[in-house]
Motif scaffolding. Structure first.
Motif, short mmCIF file in Angstrom:
data_model
loop_
_atom_site.label_atom_id
_atom_site.label_comp_id
_atom_site.label_asym_id
_atom_site.label_seq_id
_atom_site.Cartn_x
_atom_site.Cartn_y
_atom_site.Cartn_z
N VAL A 90 0.92 -1.07 0.04
CA VAL A 90 -0.01 -0.12 0.00
C VAL A 90 1.01 1.36 -0.01
CG1 VAL A 90 -1.68 1.26 1.57
CG2 VAL A 90 -1.87 -1.12 1.49
N SER A 91 0.48 2.11 -0.91
CA SER A 91 1.14 3.76 -0.79
C SER A 91 0.10 4.59 -0.66
CB SER A 91 2.05 3.58 -1.86
OG SER A 91 1.62 4.21 -3.06
N SER A 92 0.15 5.48 0.10
CA SER A 92 -0.52 6.80 0.42
C SER A 92 -1.98 6.88 0.19
CB SER A 92 0.22 7.77 -0.69
OG SER A 92 0.15 7.33 -1.85
N GLY A 93 -2.70 5.49 0.71
CA GLY A 93 -4.05 5.60 0.63
C GLY A 93 -4.61 4.77 -0.55
N ASP A 94 -3.80 4.53 -1.54
CA ASP A 94 -4.45 3.81 -2.83
C ASP A 94 -3.85 2.49 -2.56
OD1 ASP A 94 -5.54 5.88 -3.95
OD2 ASP A 94 -3.68 6.59 -5.09
N VAL A 98 -1.91 -0.75 -4.33
CA VAL A 98 -1.22 -0.86 -5.46
C VAL A 98 -1.50 -2.38 -6.21
CG1 VAL A 98 1.45 -0.82 -6.70
CG2 VAL A 98 0.55 0.65 -4.78
N PHE A 99 -1.57 -2.46 -7.54
CA PHE A 99 -1.78 -3.75 -8.00
C PHE A 99 -0.78 -3.89 -9.03
CE2 PHE A 99 -5.92 -3.15 -5.76
CZ PHE A 99 -6.21 -4.38 -5.50
N VAL A 100 -0.72 -5.22 -9.17
CA VAL A 100 0.07 -5.45 -10.60
C VAL A 100 -0.96 -6.09 -11.52
CG1 VAL A 100 1.53 -7.32 -11.62
CG2 VAL A 100 2.07 -6.54 -9.26
N LEU A 101 -0.99 -5.12 -12.72
CA LEU A 101 -1.99 -5.78 -13.84
C LEU A 101 -1.50 -5.96 -14.84
CD1 LEU A 101 -4.53 -2.62 -12.88
CD2 LEU A 101 -4.55 -5.24 -11.98
N LEU A 102 -2.07 -6.23 -16.21
CA LEU A 102 -1.63 -6.58 -17.23
C LEU A 102 -2.00 -5.92 -18.44
CD1 LEU A 102 -2.20 -10.36 -16.66
CD2 LEU A 102 0.14 -9.64 -16.86
N HIS A 103 -1.09 -5.42 -19.23
CA HIS A 103 -1.45 -4.94 -20.68
C HIS A 103 -1.87 -6.02 -21.61
CE1 HIS A 103 0.16 -1.11 -19.84
NE2 HIS A 103 1.33 -1.43 -19.51
N SER A 104 -1.06 -7.24 -21.38
CA SER A 104 -1.48 -8.51 -21.97
C SER A 104 -0.79 -9.52 -21.34
CB SER A 104 -0.96 -8.31 -23.53
OG SER A 104 0.41 -8.42 -23.57
N PRO A 151 3.12 -7.36 -17.40
CA PRO A 151 2.62 -6.82 -16.39
C PRO A 151 3.03 -5.26 -16.26
CG PRO A 151 4.49 -8.19 -15.76
CD PRO A 151 4.43 -8.23 -17.31
N PHE A 152 2.25 -4.68 -15.36
CA PHE A 152 2.68 -3.26 -14.78
C PHE A 152 2.01 -3.03 -13.57
CE2 PHE A 152 -1.38 -0.99 -15.41
CZ PHE A 152 -2.01 -1.70 -16.38
N THR A 153 2.54 -1.95 -12.66
CA THR A 153 1.65 -1.71 -11.46
C THR A 153 0.88 -0.45 -11.59
OG1 THR A 153 3.90 -0.36 -10.68
CG2 THR A 153 3.63 -2.54 -10.01
N GLU A 154 -0.12 -0.53 -10.90
CA GLU A 154 -1.04 0.56 -11.04
C GLU A 154 -1.76 0.89 -9.48
OE1 GLU A 154 -2.36 1.99 -14.01
OE2 GLU A 154 -3.65 3.17 -12.94
N LYS A 155 -1.66 2.54 -9.13
CA LYS A 155 -2.49 2.41 -8.10
C LYS A 155 -3.92 2.65 -8.23
CE LYS A 155 1.35 5.53 -5.96
NZ LYS A 155 1.67 6.86 -5.95
N VAL A 156 -4.65 1.99 -7.41
CA VAL A 156 -5.97 2.09 -7.57
C VAL A 156 -6.73 2.57 -6.43
CG1 VAL A 156 -8.17 0.70 -8.30
CG2 VAL A 156 -5.53 0.19 -9.08
N SER A 157 -7.80 3.54 -6.42
CA SER A 157 -8.49 4.00 -5.30
C SER A 157 -9.20 3.11 -4.52
CB SER A 157 -9.28 5.37 -5.75
OG SER A 157 -10.38 4.71 -6.46
N GLU A 158 -9.30 3.01 -3.33
CA GLU A 158 -10.04 2.19 -2.55
C GLU A 158 -11.56 2.00 -3.06
OE1 GLU A 158 -7.58 2.54 1.42
OE2 GLU A 158 -9.82 3.03 1.62
N ILE A 159 -12.33 3.09 -3.61
CA ILE A 159 -13.23 3.01 -4.06
C ILE A 159 -13.70 2.23 -5.39
CG2 ILE A 159 -15.25 4.53 -4.94
CD1 ILE A 159 -14.70 6.62 -3.01
N GLN A 160 -12.85 2.48 -6.23
CA GLN A 160 -12.61 1.78 -7.42
C GLN A 160 -12.38 0.17 -7.04
OE1 GLN A 160 -13.28 2.79 -10.38
NE2 GLN A 160 -13.70 0.65 -10.90
N CYS A 161 -11.42 -0.23 -6.09
CA CYS A 161 -11.12 -1.65 -5.75
C CYS A 161 -12.58 -2.26 -5.29
CB CYS A 161 -10.47 -1.45 -4.53
SG CYS A 161 -8.71 -1.30 -5.21
N GLU A 162 -13.55 -1.37 -4.71
CA GLU A 162 -14.60 -1.80 -3.99
C GLU A 162 -15.55 -2.08 -5.15
OE1 GLU A 162 -16.34 0.38 -0.99
OE2 GLU A 162 -18.16 -1.22 -0.46
N GLN A 163 -15.74 -1.28 -6.11
CA GLN A 163 -16.52 -1.53 -7.40
C GLN A 163 -16.12 -2.66 -7.94
OE1 GLN A 163 -19.45 0.20 -7.88
NE2 GLN A 163 -19.42 -1.59 -9.67
N SER A 164 -14.86 -2.81 -8.18
CA SER A 164 -14.39 -3.89 -9.24
C SER A 164 -14.57 -5.42 -8.40
CB SER A 164 -12.67 -3.97 -9.34
OG SER A 164 -12.56 -2.72 -10.00
#
Ligand SMILES: NC(=O)c1ccc[n+]([C@@H]2O[C@H](COP(=O)([O-])OP(=O)(O)OC[C@H]3O[C@@H](n4cnc5c(N)ncnc54)[C@H](O)[C@@H]3O)[C@@H](O)[C@H]2O)c1
Ligand SMILES: [Zn+2]
Length: 366
Positions: free
Chosen positions: A325-329, A331-337, A341-354
């Protein structure tokens, strides 16, 4: 016997896999062991009950005396109490800075033994002799740790082993659940590195079970992915984070159910499916692919439905505690394909929706 070399800035060591791998105690590792004033085996109780004789015989054949300390089986060994009792054992048996340890067990035993080795008299060498499939991941790369009541792997250090020796016939006694657990890390290694390899695993209707002939080659392939990443980024400042694919939610699922109830790899499989779903929005993964992965995992026996009744909030609490976790968001490892892979900060609200989408998707697919 197959082998590869892990090279980091500070050290390099061999990873060997094959039926006669413990014969290396009498050859390649003879000097290392002979130069040690004491050799200690820290053995997982279950692995020891089936297989310790094989390790002991090989050491005896190489004329290497040793002491054995049997640890509680599995994750139970990674406690602070046990960590200190290991140190007491070494002190009472007169181990010194010139001594060496051998970890004989799964990832839990390897993590604990590695951390004891990292800290005993400010650090002594150790060899990994893994007995689980999952340990193709954990035994390589030098991360060592114990758990705290507040969280998993919260106290530890980087301490690379002096060598890793896999004897695949030890895996025959693993419960199916542990095979599933280890193979989740294998498919993770495929997903973050190689689209064709991933596809071949997804098309294998016997997954996660491989024949004794096929398994070593698959594991070596997984180890190579890990070894290459560790060589570039030993201390996880960059690319090593990709090895955490599926682990942000995975660790939370594992902690939520209580360690050991849903195994590490089973939890990571759920976490990887969630990361695929998130990659639909942030990366280049299609909805069809995520759905296919969910069906694949379910067919292979992974408990995907375990999360159907789990609310997001308790999982979020665990994810917040996670080291990623960094600064409230989050961090996920996600995939272009696949393989990218790449890393992405995702807000908690967006995580909940997902997460709500994810639960609906699992309901639809399995
Ligand atoms: N250091 C790292 O980079 C890293 C990476 C991934 C996981 N890990 C850690 O690894 C641990 C999980 O490892 P694991 O999946 O090997 O689990 P584990 O070590 O808990 O072993 C799983 C179970 O299998 C039993 N067992 C071990 N060998 C056996 C054998 N040959 N036959 C029958 N039973 C056997 C154990 O007693 C245990 O009950 C976790 O603590 C995790 O945090 C560390
Ligand atoms: Zn893992």
């Amino acid at each position: 016997m197959e082998q590869l070399t892990v090279k980091t800035k500070s050290t390099s060591y061999g990873v060997h896999i094959g039926e006669k791998v413990y014969d290396l105690f009498a050859t390649e590792y003879k000097d290392l062991l002979d130069n040690a004033d004491k050799v200690g085996i820290f053995a997982d109780a279950a692995a020891a009950s089936y297989h310790l004789g094989k390790l002991e015989q090989a050491l005896k054949k190489a004329a290497i005396p040793f002491e054995v300390h049997v640890l509680p089986a599995g994750e139970d060994c990674k406690t602070a109490d046990n960590f200190f009792s290991c140190h007491s054992f070494l002190l009472q048996k007169n181990f010194t800075r010139q001594s060496i340890l051998l970890a004989f067990g799964g990832g839990a035993c390897g993590d604990l033994t590695g951390f004891v080795a990292a800290t005993y008299m400010r650090g002594i060498p150790f060899l990994q002799c893994p007995t689980t499939i999952l340990a193709h991941d954990s035994a390589v790369g030098g991360k060592t740790a114990i758990n705290m009541p507040e969280g998993k792997n919260m106290v530890g250090s980087f301490h690379q082993p002096a060598g890793v020796l896999f004897q695949p016939d030890l895996f025959t006694t693993l419960p199916k659940r542990e095979v599933r657990s280890g193979m989740a890390e294998l498919i993770k290694h495929a997903i973050i590195s190689d689209a064709d390899w991933t596809e071949s695993l997804l098309l294998n209707s016997d997954f996660p079970y491989f024949s004794a002939e096929e398994l070593p080659a698959e594991l070596l392939r997984g180890i190579r992915v890990k070894a290459d990443i560790v060589a570039q980024d030993e201390f996880e400042h960059g690319n090593r984070k990709f090895l955490n694919f599926g682990h942000t939610l995975g660790h939370a699922v594992e902690a939520y159910f209580g360690f050991g109830k849903v195994s590490h790899g089973e939890s990571v499989m759920i976490g990887m499916a969630y990361a695929f779903l998130m990659s639909e929005a942030y990366g280049g993964i299609t909805k069809e692919f995520t759905n296919r992965f969910i069906r694949f995992a379910n067919h292979a026996g992974y408990p995907m439905r375990a999360i159907l009744d789990v609310e997001f909030k308790p999982l979020l609490e665990f994810m917040r505690k996670d080291k990623k976790v960094s600064s409230g968001d989050l961090v996920f490892v996600l995939l272009h394909s696949l393989g990218n892979p790449f890393t992405e900060k995702v807000s908690e609200i967006q995580c909940e929706q997902s997460y709500h989408d994810f639960v609906s998707r699992i309901k639809e697919e399995v």
